[in-house]
Design a protein around this motif. Structure first.
Motif, PDB file in Angstrom:
ATOM      1  N   GLY A  78       0.826  -1.212   0.000  1.00  0.00           N
ATOM      2  CA  GLY A  78       0.000   0.000   0.000  1.00  0.00           C
ATOM      3  C   GLY A  78       0.855   1.254   0.000  1.00  0.00           C
ATOM      4  O   GLY A  78       0.604   2.182  -0.767  1.00  0.00           O
ATOM      5  N   ALA A  79       1.873   1.262   0.855  1.00  0.00           N
ATOM      6  CA  ALA A  79       2.740   2.440   0.934  1.00  0.00           C
ATOM      7  C   ALA A  79       3.435   2.676  -0.400  1.00  0.00           C
ATOM      8  O   ALA A  79       3.585   3.810  -0.845  1.00  0.00           O
ATOM      9  CB  ALA A  79       3.774   2.259   2.041  1.00  0.00           C
ATOM     10  N   MET A  80       3.863   1.583  -1.050  1.00  0.00           N
ATOM     11  CA  MET A  80       4.555   1.746  -2.333  1.00  0.00           C
ATOM     12  C   MET A  80       3.620   2.318  -3.386  1.00  0.00           C
ATOM     13  O   MET A  80       4.008   3.192  -4.164  1.00  0.00           O
ATOM     14  CB  MET A  80       5.137   0.407  -2.786  1.00  0.00           C
ATOM     15  CG  MET A  80       6.403   0.110  -2.016  1.00  0.00           C
ATOM     16  SD  MET A  80       7.100  -1.487  -2.369  1.00  0.00           S
ATOM     17  CE  MET A  80       8.531  -1.420  -1.284  1.00  0.00           C
ATOM     18  N   ALA A  81       2.395   1.844  -3.397  1.00  0.00           N
ATOM     19  CA  ALA A  81       1.420   2.374  -4.352  1.00  0.00           C
ATOM     20  C   ALA A  81       1.162   3.853  -4.076  1.00  0.00           C
ATOM     21  O   ALA A  81       1.177   4.678  -4.987  1.00  0.00           O
ATOM     22  CB  ALA A  81       0.123   1.587  -4.281  1.00  0.00           C
ATOM     23  N   LEU A  82       0.937   4.186  -2.807  1.00  0.00           N
ATOM     24  CA  LEU A  82       0.660   5.584  -2.457  1.00  0.00           C
ATOM     25  C   LEU A  82       1.829   6.479  -2.811  1.00  0.00           C
ATOM     26  O   LEU A  82       1.662   7.617  -3.219  1.00  0.00           O
ATOM     27  CB  LEU A  82       0.394   5.700  -0.944  1.00  0.00           C
ATOM     28  CG  LEU A  82      -0.939   5.162  -0.452  1.00  0.00           C
ATOM     29  CD1 LEU A  82      -0.988   5.217   1.061  1.00  0.00           C
ATOM     30  CD2 LEU A  82      -2.078   5.976  -1.041  1.00  0.00           C
ATOM     31  N   ASN A  83       3.030   5.937  -2.648  1.00  0.00           N
ATOM     32  CA  ASN A  83       4.223   6.730  -2.878  1.00  0.00           C
ATOM     33  C   ASN A  83       4.507   6.910  -4.354  1.00  0.00           C
ATOM     34  O   ASN A  83       4.985   7.947  -4.792  1.00  0.00           O
ATOM     35  CB  ASN A  83       5.393   6.034  -2.206  1.00  0.00           C
ATOM     36  CG  ASN A  83       6.567   6.953  -2.039  1.00  0.00           C
ATOM     37  OD1 ASN A  83       7.433   6.989  -2.904  1.00  0.00           O
ATOM     38  ND2 ASN A  83       6.569   7.723  -0.976  1.00  0.00           N
ATOM     39  N   ARG A  84       4.214   5.879  -5.143  1.00  0.00           N
ATOM     40  CA  ARG A  84       4.609   5.850  -6.546  1.00  0.00           C
ATOM     41  C   ARG A  84       3.725   6.719  -7.424  1.00  0.00           C
ATOM     42  O   ARG A  84       4.200   7.437  -8.274  1.00  0.00           O
ATOM     43  CB  ARG A  84       4.549   4.409  -7.039  1.00  0.00           C
ATOM     44  CG  ARG A  84       4.978   4.189  -8.477  1.00  0.00           C
ATOM     45  CD  ARG A  84       6.475   4.262  -8.592  1.00  0.00           C
ATOM     46  NE  ARG A  84       7.080   3.409  -7.579  1.00  0.00           N
ATOM     47  CZ  ARG A  84       7.328   2.118  -7.739  1.00  0.00           C
ATOM     48  NH1 ARG A  84       7.028   1.552  -8.865  1.00  0.00           N
ATOM     49  NH2 ARG A  84       7.886   1.412  -6.785  1.00  0.00           N
ATOM     50  N   TYR A  85       2.417   6.606  -7.211  1.00  0.00           N
ATOM     51  CA  TYR A  85       1.509   7.212  -8.179  1.00  0.00           C
ATOM     52  C   TYR A  85       0.985   8.549  -7.711  1.00  0.00           C
ATOM     53  O   TYR A  85       0.764   8.772  -6.529  1.00  0.00           O
ATOM     54  CB  TYR A  85       0.361   6.252  -8.478  1.00  0.00           C
ATOM     55  CG  TYR A  85       0.850   4.929  -9.007  1.00  0.00           C
ATOM     56  CD1 TYR A  85       1.414   4.842 -10.282  1.00  0.00           C
ATOM     57  CD2 TYR A  85       0.807   3.786  -8.220  1.00  0.00           C
ATOM     58  CE1 TYR A  85       1.905   3.651 -10.758  1.00  0.00           C
ATOM     59  CE2 TYR A  85       1.301   2.582  -8.695  1.00  0.00           C
ATOM     60  CZ  TYR A  85       1.837   2.512  -9.971  1.00  0.00           C
ATOM     61  OH  TYR A  85       2.338   1.336 -10.437  1.00  0.00           O
ATOM     62  N   LYS A  86       0.804   9.421  -8.701  1.00  0.00           N
ATOM     63  CA  LYS A  86       0.177  10.704  -8.405  1.00  0.00           C
ATOM     64  C   LYS A  86      -1.298  10.558  -8.713  1.00  0.00           C
ATOM     65  O   LYS A  86      -1.673  10.009  -9.739  1.00  0.00           O
ATOM     66  CB  LYS A  86       0.770  11.788  -9.295  1.00  0.00           C
ATOM     67  CG  LYS A  86       2.161  12.187  -8.895  1.00  0.00           C
ATOM     68  CD  LYS A  86       2.591  13.427  -9.675  1.00  0.00           C
ATOM     69  CE  LYS A  86       4.037  13.764  -9.377  1.00  0.00           C
ATOM     70  NZ  LYS A  86       4.840  13.880 -10.574  1.00  0.00           N
ATOM     71  N   TYR A  87      -2.151  11.008  -7.844  1.00  0.00           N
ATOM     72  CA  TYR A  87      -3.574  10.958  -8.136  1.00  0.00           C
ATOM     73  C   TYR A  87      -4.239  12.094  -7.370  1.00  0.00           C
ATOM     74  O   TYR A  87      -3.637  12.731  -6.506  1.00  0.00           O
ATOM     75  CB  TYR A  87      -4.166   9.607  -7.721  1.00  0.00           C
ATOM     76  CG  TYR A  87      -3.661   9.116  -6.400  1.00  0.00           C
ATOM     77  CD1 TYR A  87      -4.237   9.550  -5.217  1.00  0.00           C
ATOM     78  CD2 TYR A  87      -2.565   8.259  -6.334  1.00  0.00           C
ATOM     79  CE1 TYR A  87      -3.753   9.130  -4.003  1.00  0.00           C
ATOM     80  CE2 TYR A  87      -2.068   7.841  -5.126  1.00  0.00           C
ATOM     81  CZ  TYR A  87      -2.668   8.269  -3.956  1.00  0.00           C
ATOM     82  OH  TYR A  87      -2.177   7.868  -2.761  1.00  0.00           O
ATOM     83  N   ARG A  88      -5.516  12.319  -7.724  1.00  0.00           N
ATOM     84  CA  ARG A  88      -6.255  13.379  -7.054  1.00  0.00           C
ATOM     85  C   ARG A  88      -6.486  13.026  -5.594  1.00  0.00           C
ATOM     86  O   ARG A  88      -6.561  11.861  -5.233  1.00  0.00           O
ATOM     87  CB  ARG A  88      -7.598  13.570  -7.755  1.00  0.00           C
ATOM     88  CG  ARG A  88      -7.499  14.500  -8.968  1.00  0.00           C
ATOM     89  CD  ARG A  88      -8.508  14.111 -10.021  1.00  0.00           C
ATOM     90  NE  ARG A  88      -9.876  14.268  -9.525  1.00  0.00           N
ATOM     91  CZ  ARG A  88     -10.548  15.417  -9.594  1.00  0.00           C
ATOM     92  NH1 ARG A  88      -9.977  16.481 -10.081  1.00  0.00           N
ATOM     93  NH2 ARG A  88     -11.785  15.481  -9.177  1.00  0.00           N
ATOM     94  N   PHE A  89      -6.602  14.040  -4.769  1.00  0.00           N
ATOM     95  CA  PHE A  89      -6.920  13.885  -3.344  1.00  0.00           C
ATOM     96  C   PHE A  89      -5.880  13.042  -2.604  1.00  0.00           C
ATOM     97  O   PHE A  89      -6.182  12.352  -1.656  1.00  0.00           O
ATOM     98  CB  PHE A  89      -8.305  13.261  -3.156  1.00  0.00           C
ATOM     99  CG  PHE A  89      -9.377  13.941  -3.948  1.00  0.00           C
ATOM    100  CD1 PHE A  89      -9.610  15.308  -3.766  1.00  0.00           C
ATOM    101  CD2 PHE A  89     -10.127  13.255  -4.884  1.00  0.00           C
ATOM    102  CE1 PHE A  89     -10.593  15.955  -4.492  1.00  0.00           C
ATOM    103  CE2 PHE A  89     -11.102  13.903  -5.622  1.00  0.00           C
ATOM    104  CZ  PHE A  89     -11.341  15.252  -5.430  1.00  0.00           C
ATOM    105  N   LYS A  90      -4.603  13.088  -3.086  1.00  0.00           N
ATOM    106  CA  LYS A  90      -3.567  12.282  -2.449  1.00  0.00           C
ATOM    107  C   LYS A  90      -3.434  12.625  -0.963  1.00  0.00           C
ATOM    108  O   LYS A  90      -3.362  11.741  -0.116  1.00  0.00           O
ATOM    109  CB  LYS A  90      -2.237  12.514  -3.164  1.00  0.00           C
ATOM    110  CG  LYS A  90      -1.134  11.588  -2.696  1.00  0.00           C
ATOM    111  CD  LYS A  90       0.056  11.612  -3.636  1.00  0.00           C
ATOM    112  CE  LYS A  90       1.099  10.616  -3.163  1.00  0.00           C
ATOM    113  NZ  LYS A  90       2.148  10.387  -4.131  1.00  0.00           N
TER     114      LYS A  90
END
Lengths: 332, 266
Positions: free
Chosen positions: B84-96
């Motif tokens: 989960g942390a890797m996904a959150l860290n890797r991708y840019k998305y709205r409402f990050k």
């Protein structure tokens, strides 16, 4: 000369924003090519598209006549030296250098041989067991170069590799790097915004601005025969004159000569303009002399060498003359 | 010398605070070695209570339960939290930022609310209360901590390292194995240790979702206390306290060693 890299109609867009419009570019084998331009001109994007780290929005990339447009970076025979080196912090110098060979599964003896060669070439033998954080910026920079060269790539891509170093070190490494490239004969594509770096190191310079190639030529051509105003200004100080021929006339400050308004010996072409000296600034090897031209608001700058017969002073009246062959004409 | 006077005063103040924080724990530990059954009277040193603890079948059963639940929920929450942390860290998305904020929420929500809501959830979905419900509950509150520790580690990592690995012929899997994972490892281990500690120590949530055959140590201690405080409880609590302190020190040591230092001068 063989083409090592060929870009055909390569472009890059982020959403609606065009970073690089469709562009063609050829890099010859064994050439030291520099992409020169201000920050945000697209030079790094172009480099990263060659490496495969950015995907072009259109166009094709050929490496040694093989199309690589859709190949991921790990299948391209090019290696990159990153701006902040991007050394692996959990590996020693030797492990960093060996990384590419290990991933390519080169046999162990060959790995050892090539690592030793490159360590010797970059004078890093003594530091082989150090971690990146235990080394200075200059040393880390050498590791980054060694880590690329050890793979015998077809092309080495360098993204402002000297940008983070101080002036003196940068000047030394410029020459070292140019020598290394000359000795190895590997194609280098070098990105920088530093015109001096570009002029001293390159075989050929591509000047870029806002994603467009402004000029493509040897350093001497770029400097002495700039193709347009942008290149002329970016590559050095320039004076622009309107001589009434419908063209803009460019003259580098070192091509402008001064003579006294009265009592001149006349042993040179007649002055084009007269004016008053507004400032004389000492720069070591030269004095920069600023002159306000009569009848206009234009200020020009002329470089006068320290050993010139005469020292110029503020408020002196002078004539400005030059040799016709030093003029560069640009259409307006 | 007003300055030394002030220093002395500050030191005394600091000691008073430390005493306030740790004196109760120290007294508890001290009385676990007390020969007398009555807490208030000191009658001599003994380790008998520790010995009898390890002969008590019900204590051992609770210990086994606690360890099993902690191990399983640690492994699952570490894997989930790390990815989960890797996904959150890797991708840019709205409402990050908002989504990252949501991660902190389970930590801030009162435990009793968490426990109650999980109980409602389990009874609605007809999941029987027992080890499974306990493990699921522990995973829910452990995941947030793992994501946060791993994420902070990844944020300190230079973004270009993965590009450099790819440029040096590493496939995405090799990049993960040789670059991303080793660099994130201290954060992952720290996250796992924190998850393990939280699981071992949890009382409130476990109290709601444990079943008859899944009594953990904290639940067992609570049940014992209802019958009066014995030196055995003191001994058990002391052991739990020691384990927790050791795990937290370990986690702290691992987190505090990012390999990002400024280069030496040329």
């Amino acid at each position: 000369m063989e083409a090592m890299i060929r870009l055909e109609g390569i472009s890059k867009r982020f959403g609606d924003q065009v970073i690089i419009p469709p562009t063609d570019l050829t890099v010859n084998e064994g050439e030291f090519l520099t992409l020169l331009g201000p920050s945000g001109c697209g030079k790094t994007t172009l480099l990263r598209m060659i490496a495969g780290l950015e995907t072009p929005s259109s166009g094709k990339i050929f490496l040694a006549d093989k199309e690589v447009t859709d190949l991921p970076p790990y299948q391209r025979d090019v290696n990159m030296v990153f701006q902040h080196y991007a050394l692996f912090p959990h590996m020693t110098v030797e492990e960093n250098i060996r990384f590419g060979l290990k991933m390519k599964k080169v046999d162990l003896q060959e790995q050892d041989k090539r690592v030793e060669q490159v360590l010797a070439m970059t004078r890093l033998q003594e530091l082989r067991h150090r971690y990146p954080k235990q080394m200075s910026g200059g040393q880390q920079q050498r590791v980054a170069i060694a880590r690329a060269l050890v793979n015998n790539p077809k092309v080495v891509l360098l993204d402002e590799p000297l940008g983070a170093l101080d002036y003196q070190l940068r000047k030394n490494l410029q020459l070292e790097l140019a020598d290394l490239q000359y000795d190895l004969g590997i194609t280098f594509v070098y990105v920088t915004h530093d015109r001096e770096e570009a002029l001293t190191m390159s075989d050929r310079i591509i000047v870029m601005n806002k994603g467009l190639i402004e000029q493509d030529g040897r350093p001497g051509e770029i400097y002495h025969r700039p193709g347009n105003e942008f290149v002329a200004k970016f590559i050095g100080e320039t004076n622009f004159f309107d001589l009434g021929d419908g063209l803009t006339t460019l003259l580098r400050p070192e091509k402008l000569n001064l003579c006294p308004e009265e009592g001149d010996d006349g042993a040179h072409p007649a002055p084009h303009f007269f004016g008053t000296i507004t400032d004389v600034v000492f720069y070591g090897t030269i004095d920069k002399v600023f002159v306000d031209l009569d009848g206009s608001k234009q200020e020009v700058v002329a470089y006068q060498y320290f050993d010139d017969a005469r020292k110029w002073r503020m408020d002196e009246r002078v004539g400005i003359w030059w040799y016709p062959q030093d003029e560069v004409k640009l259409s307006k | 010398m007003p300055k030394t006077w002030r220093n002395h005063a500050l030191l005394a103040y600091a000691l008073a605070i430390l005493a306030f924080l740790y004196l109760p724990l120290m007294i508890l530990a001290l009385y676990s070695f007390n020969e007398s059954r009555i807490n208030a009277v000191w009658s001599g040193f003994t380790v008998n209570w520790y010995a009898s603890l390890f002969n008590n079948r019900r204590v051992l059963e609770a210990l086994t339960n606690s360890l099993a639940v902690a191990c399983i929920s640690t492994v699952i929450s570490t894997v989930l939290g790390t990815t989960g942390a890797m996904a959150l860290n890797r991708y840019k998305y709205r409402f990050k930022a908002a989504i990252n904020g949501l991660l902190y929420l389970p930590i801030l929500i009162p435990e009793i609310v968490m426990g109650l809501s999980l109980l409602v959830l389990f009874s609605q979905t007809a999941i029987p209360l027992g080890k499974v419900s306990l493990i699921l509950a522990h995973i829910t509150f452990c995941v947030s901590f793992v994501v946060i520790t791993v994420n902070s580690r990844l944020e300190g990592m230079e973004a270009e390292l993965e590009a450099a690995a790819a440029d040096l012929y590493a496939t995405p899997l090799q990049t993960f194995r040789y670059v991303t994972l080793p660099l994130a490892m201290p954060g992952i281990i720290a996250g796992a240790l924190i998850a393990f500690t939280l699981s071992i120590d949890d009382f409130v949530i476990s109290f709601f979702v444990a079943g008859p055959n899944s009594t953990t140590l904290p639940l067992y201690i609570y049940a014992m206390v209802k019958r009066g405080i014995s030196p055995e409880i003191n001994a058990l609590s002391t052991l739990m306290m020691l384990t927790t302190v050791l795990l937290i020190i370990l986690a702290h040591l691992l987190q505090g060693s990012p390999k990002k230092a400024s280069p030496a001068d040329e």
